[in-house]
Design an enzyme around this catalytic site. Sequence first.
Site, mmCIF file in Angstrom:
data_model
loop_
_atom_site.group_PDB
_atom_site.id
_atom_site.type_symbol
_atom_site.label_atom_id
_atom_site.label_comp_id
_atom_site.label_asym_id
_atom_site.label_seq_id
_atom_site.Cartn_x
_atom_site.Cartn_y
_atom_site.Cartn_z
ATOM 1 N N SER A 159 0.829 -1.246 -0.041
ATOM 2 C CA SER A 159 -0.124 -0.149 -0.033
ATOM 3 C C SER A 159 0.961 1.290 0.055
ATOM 4 O O SER A 159 0.418 2.419 -0.564
ATOM 5 C CB SER A 159 -0.973 -0.111 1.057
ATOM 6 O OG SER A 159 -1.847 -1.217 1.095
ATOM 7 N N HIS A 204 0.813 4.684 4.744
ATOM 8 C CA HIS A 204 0.189 5.145 3.374
ATOM 9 C C HIS A 204 0.927 6.755 3.116
ATOM 10 O O HIS A 204 1.068 7.061 1.900
ATOM 11 C CB HIS A 204 -1.166 5.079 3.731
ATOM 12 C CG HIS A 204 -2.038 4.148 3.575
ATOM 13 N ND1 HIS A 204 -3.296 3.793 3.625
ATOM 14 C CD2 HIS A 204 -1.259 2.735 3.345
ATOM 15 C CE1 HIS A 204 -3.385 2.358 3.553
ATOM 16 N NE2 HIS A 204 -2.243 1.719 3.302
#
Length: 255
Positions: A159, A204
């Site tokens: 991610s 992230h």
Amino acid sequence: MTPASVGFQCPDDVRAGNAGVRRARPVSRLAGARRRFGPVTVSLVAVNLVVFVITAVSAASVGESPLDNWRSPVFQEFSQVPVLVDVLGQDWRLLTGAFLHIGITHLLLNMLSLLIFGPELEGRLGRWRYLAVYLVSALGGAVAIQLFGDPGRPVAGASAALYGLLGALGVLMVVARQDLRGLLTLLAINVVISFLPGVSLLGHLGGLVAGILATGLLVLARRRTALQAGGLALLAATLVTLALSVPPPLVVLGL
């Protein structure tokens, strides 16, 4: 005379006019597919799939369900655990964790995202630049987790690298003066999702910032390959230094 939409035309004039017109070459579907899914994107997807299979087999070898791949010895050895990097010096976890996934759903969602955004960036940046941005973004997410995350919590997934690709796409769109509203909306939705339990917001955001910085270096050093490579190498070295040299805030506070 040759019949035309309006009146008639002289055959010699028609042939003379057609001689200066270039005929379009037919493009095969296979050639279009090769351009759409570049070799780097396909290779990254393949590596992630193979690693998942290895962890599933490893889980089965110790009596766990293959779908519970995070219980496997391979996953435990290569996922990012900040305290193991700090205390035991297992530096490889900073990058290997980006190729591990917790369950099949996690894997499929990330690989679908990579197939959606990867080819566009691979086409714009070129193969080695695209791969470099991907890896630097993954490293940026790992650094954020290392500095500010839970020291004992295992973290894995691509991610952070995918957020870095979104940041890279944003930089290229700004340079091209394209409309950013769609991309910003997508980022906002994903940031909200990052607050869900079990999702690493730190990873992230770290990947997003690293992707923006890496692509910014590429844009500033446009058409100077050596300078681009040097800038990316320096950025990667800085991230690794931060991860390994700066103690986490919880350690500084004695918590």
